[in-house]
Design an enzyme around this catalytic site. Structure first.
Site, PDB file in Angstrom:
ATOM      1  CB  SER A   1      -0.745  -0.152   0.917  1.00  0.00           C
ATOM      2  OG  SER A   1      -1.828   0.848   1.032  1.00  0.00           O
TER       3      SER A   1
ATOM      4  CE1 TYR B   1      -0.727   4.624  -6.395  1.00  0.00           C
ATOM      5  CE2 TYR B   1      -0.211   6.173  -4.343  1.00  0.00           C
ATOM      6  CZ  TYR B   1      -0.583   5.149  -5.310  1.00  0.00           C
ATOM      7  OH  TYR B   1       1.208   4.310  -4.339  1.00  0.00           O
TER       8      TYR B   1
ATOM      9  CE  LYS C   1      -0.908   1.095  -3.891  1.00  0.00           C
ATOM     10  NZ  LYS C   1      -0.521  -0.439  -4.690  1.00  0.00           N
TER      11      LYS C   1
HETATM   12  N1  LIG Z   1       7.405   4.701  -5.351  1.00  0.00           N
HETATM   13  C1  LIG Z   1       6.585   4.894  -4.875  1.00  0.00           C
HETATM   14  O1  LIG Z   1       7.590   6.058  -4.071  1.00  0.00           O
HETATM   15  C2  LIG Z   1       5.633   4.084  -3.266  1.00  0.00           C
HETATM   16  C3  LIG Z   1       5.261   4.864  -2.612  1.00  0.00           C
HETATM   17  C4  LIG Z   1       4.519   3.759  -1.975  1.00  0.00           C
HETATM   18  C5  LIG Z   1       3.774   2.873  -2.639  1.00  0.00           C
HETATM   19  N2  LIG Z   1       4.307   2.383  -3.869  1.00  0.00           N
HETATM   20  C6  LIG Z   1       3.870   1.158  -4.219  1.00  0.00           C
HETATM   21  O2  LIG Z   1       4.244   0.663  -4.523  1.00  0.00           O
HETATM   22  C7  LIG Z   1       4.432  -0.132  -5.465  1.00  0.00           C
HETATM   23  C8  LIG Z   1       5.576  -0.492  -6.688  1.00  0.00           C
HETATM   24  O3  LIG Z   1       5.501   0.744  -6.876  1.00  0.00           O
HETATM   25  P1  LIG Z   1       7.473   1.350  -7.788  1.00  0.00           P
HETATM   26  O4  LIG Z   1       7.222   2.195  -8.088  1.00  0.00           O
HETATM   27  O5  LIG Z   1       7.523   0.281  -7.372  1.00  0.00           O
HETATM   28  O6  LIG Z   1       6.219   1.598  -9.217  1.00  0.00           O
HETATM   29  P2  LIG Z   1       7.266   1.380 -11.284  1.00  0.00           P
HETATM   30  O7  LIG Z   1       8.375   1.071 -10.668  1.00  0.00           O
HETATM   31  O8  LIG Z   1       6.287   2.302 -12.275  1.00  0.00           O
HETATM   32  O9  LIG Z   1       6.479  -0.437 -11.504  1.00  0.00           O
HETATM   33  C9  LIG Z   1       5.227  -0.486 -11.667  1.00  0.00           C
HETATM   34  C10 LIG Z   1       5.218  -1.910 -11.543  1.00  0.00           C
HETATM   35  O10 LIG Z   1       3.682  -2.227 -11.561  1.00  0.00           O
HETATM   36  C11 LIG Z   1       3.328  -3.677 -12.584  1.00  0.00           C
HETATM   37  N3  LIG Z   1       2.246  -3.037 -13.665  1.00  0.00           N
HETATM   38  C12 LIG Z   1       2.005  -2.030 -13.580  1.00  0.00           C
HETATM   39  N4  LIG Z   1       1.157  -2.157 -14.693  1.00  0.00           N
HETATM   40  C13 LIG Z   1       0.912  -2.886 -14.086  1.00  0.00           C
HETATM   41  C14 LIG Z   1      -0.411  -3.604 -15.668  1.00  0.00           C
HETATM   42  N5  LIG Z   1      -1.651  -3.332 -15.797  1.00  0.00           N
HETATM   43  N6  LIG Z   1      -0.170  -4.733 -15.291  1.00  0.00           N
HETATM   44  C15 LIG Z   1       0.802  -5.720 -14.306  1.00  0.00           C
HETATM   45  N7  LIG Z   1       1.446  -5.377 -14.097  1.00  0.00           N
HETATM   46  C16 LIG Z   1       0.800  -3.643 -14.471  1.00  0.00           C
HETATM   47  C17 LIG Z   1       4.923  -2.737 -13.792  1.00  0.00           C
HETATM   48  O11 LIG Z   1       4.911  -3.980 -14.910  1.00  0.00           O
HETATM   49  P3  LIG Z   1       5.608  -3.272 -16.159  1.00  0.00           P
HETATM   50  O12 LIG Z   1       7.562  -3.570 -16.046  1.00  0.00           O
HETATM   51  O13 LIG Z   1       5.352  -5.255 -16.719  1.00  0.00           O
HETATM   52  O14 LIG Z   1       5.137  -1.894 -16.583  1.00  0.00           O
HETATM   53  C18 LIG Z   1       6.007  -2.278 -12.886  1.00  0.00           C
HETATM   54  O15 LIG Z   1       6.154  -3.460 -12.459  1.00  0.00           O
HETATM   55  C19 LIG Z   1       2.953   0.451  -5.867  1.00  0.00           C
HETATM   56  O16 LIG Z   1       1.888  -0.626  -6.505  1.00  0.00           O
HETATM   57  C20 LIG Z   1       2.734   1.499  -5.310  1.00  0.00           C
HETATM   58  O17 LIG Z   1       1.532   2.411  -5.384  1.00  0.00           O
HETATM   59  C21 LIG Z   1       5.058   2.997  -4.258  1.00  0.00           C
END
Ligand SMILES: NC(=O)c1ccc[n+]([C@@H]2O[C@H](COP(=O)([O-])OP(=O)(O)OC[C@H]3O[C@@H](n4cnc5c(N)ncnc54)[C@H](OP(=O)(O)O)[C@@H]3O)[C@@H](O)[C@H]2O)c1
Length: 288
Positions: free
Chosen positions: A198, A214, A218
């Site tokens: 989340s 978004y 979450k």
């Molecule tokens: N980054 C932050 O600061 C942050 C903060 C709080 C929470 N989060 C949460 O942490 C998690 C990971 O975030 P992140 O920053 O690592 O994101 P990211 O770098 O943008 O990576 C997103 C991941 O989700 C997959 N994804 C996106 N759309 C998809 C779809 N339609 N079907 C299947 N897979 C899909 C992508 O796969 P593909 O490569 O195949 O597109 C990729 O592996 C998310 O749930 C996000 O909400 C992130």
């Protein structure tokens, strides 16, 4: 009987999910990584995302576009990659049974062919719902199509994967119990967890224009996880959601910086963290 844990990780191709996969595989867990397309899972690499450190450790990947919920998860025709230790990969379409778990069935079948199925078994140990997407506009400017995709990836696919995984684990435990009549105390050694990733934005502590849908997705995931955990208490499967802070440098944060509410991200004083720290927290939650 030796139980070999298998983890299914969505969002494993990049960012936080990739870091979690690295942590799990370098600790001997077999990983099934989920990405949105065959193209994205073909970038999953040995010695980058994946390590092989234990005998019989396997890895695989599935191409599932979670934005196309529910059809993409009901399909019995999912592109699947099976990674082997010698660096060769095998790509196929799994057309039998539930494709999400078909690699585990294949690996158990291979053990049977080697005459090892009475000594060793792969089992579904961990589901990590980490795939996520964010919005580009404030709510009134966001298209219905994009809103649907956010809810499909961030919430509804996670719900379906939780349900499928719980049903699968219950069946696996029953099968193993039948196989081990008289020795079923060893079943208690099977670790079974679900961790839903989340965000700090799940609560009303941080109200940031441009994250309305978004953050609602979450919040939904977090509430769902808490109640689901109570609903399935008797199964021995633990469900947790992990709200994480801002991780600078991730693709998601780059996308958010271009969105309408995020011009002055600094003014919200969001707590930050690192991918490595999140991966450690997830691993500790799994071991707990
Ligand atoms: N980054 C932050 O600061 C942050 C903060 C709080 C929470 N989060 C949460 O942490 C998690 C990971 O975030 P992140 O920053 O690592 O994101 P990211 O770098 O943008 O990576 C997103 C991941 O989700 C997959 N994804 C996106 N759309 C998809 C779809 N339609 N079907 C299947 N897979 C899909 C992508 O796969 P593909 O490569 O195949 O597109 C990729 O592996 C998310 O749930 C996000 O909400 C992130």
């Amino acid at each position: 009987m030796q139980f070999l844990p298998v983890a299914i990780i969505t969002g494993a191709t990049r960012g936080i999910g990739k870091e979690i996969t690295k942590k799990l595989s370098s600790n001997g867990i077999s990983c099934i990584s989920v990405g949105a397309s065959l193209h994205s899972i073909s970038r999953i690499k040995q010695n980058d995302h994946l390590s092989f450190i234990k005998e019989n450790q396997h890895h695989g990947a599935l191409a599932i576009d979670l934005s196309q919920w529910p059809n993409s998860l009901d399909s019995s025709n999912i592109d699947t990659v099976d990674f082997s230790l010698d660096g060769n990969t095998m790509v196929s379409k799994q057309e039998h049974g539930d494709s999400v778990f078909s690699l585990i069935d294949i690996w158990n079948k291979q053990l049977k062919e080697k005459g090892l199925s009475h000594d060793v078994v792969y089992y579904t140990s961990l589901l990590i719902n980490c795939a996520g997407i964010t919005q580009e506009n404030i709510s009134i400017k966001e298209s219905n199509e994009k809103i649907t995709k956010i809810m499909n990836v961030n919430f509804l696919s996670a719900v379906t994967l939780c349900n499928k995984t719980i049903i699968r684990i219950i069946k696996e435990k029953r099968q193993i119990k039948n196989q081990l009549v008289g020795h079923d105390e060893s079943i208690s050694r099977m670790k079974t967890k679900i961790i839903n990733i989340s965000s700090a934005l799940e609560t009303s502590k941080y109200i940031i224009p441009g994250t309305s849908i978004y953050s609602a997705s979450k919040s939904a995931l977090s509430c769902y996880s808490k109640t689901l955990n109570e609903e399935i208490q008797k199964t021995g499967i633990k469900v947790t959601s992990l709200p994480i802070n801002l991780i600078e440098g991730t693709d998601m944060i780059k996308d958010l910086s271009n969105s309408s509410g995020f011009e002055n991200l600094e003014k919200y004083n969001l707590p930050t963290d690192t991918k490595e720290n999140v991966a450690n927290k997830v691993f500790q939650l799994y071991l707990k």
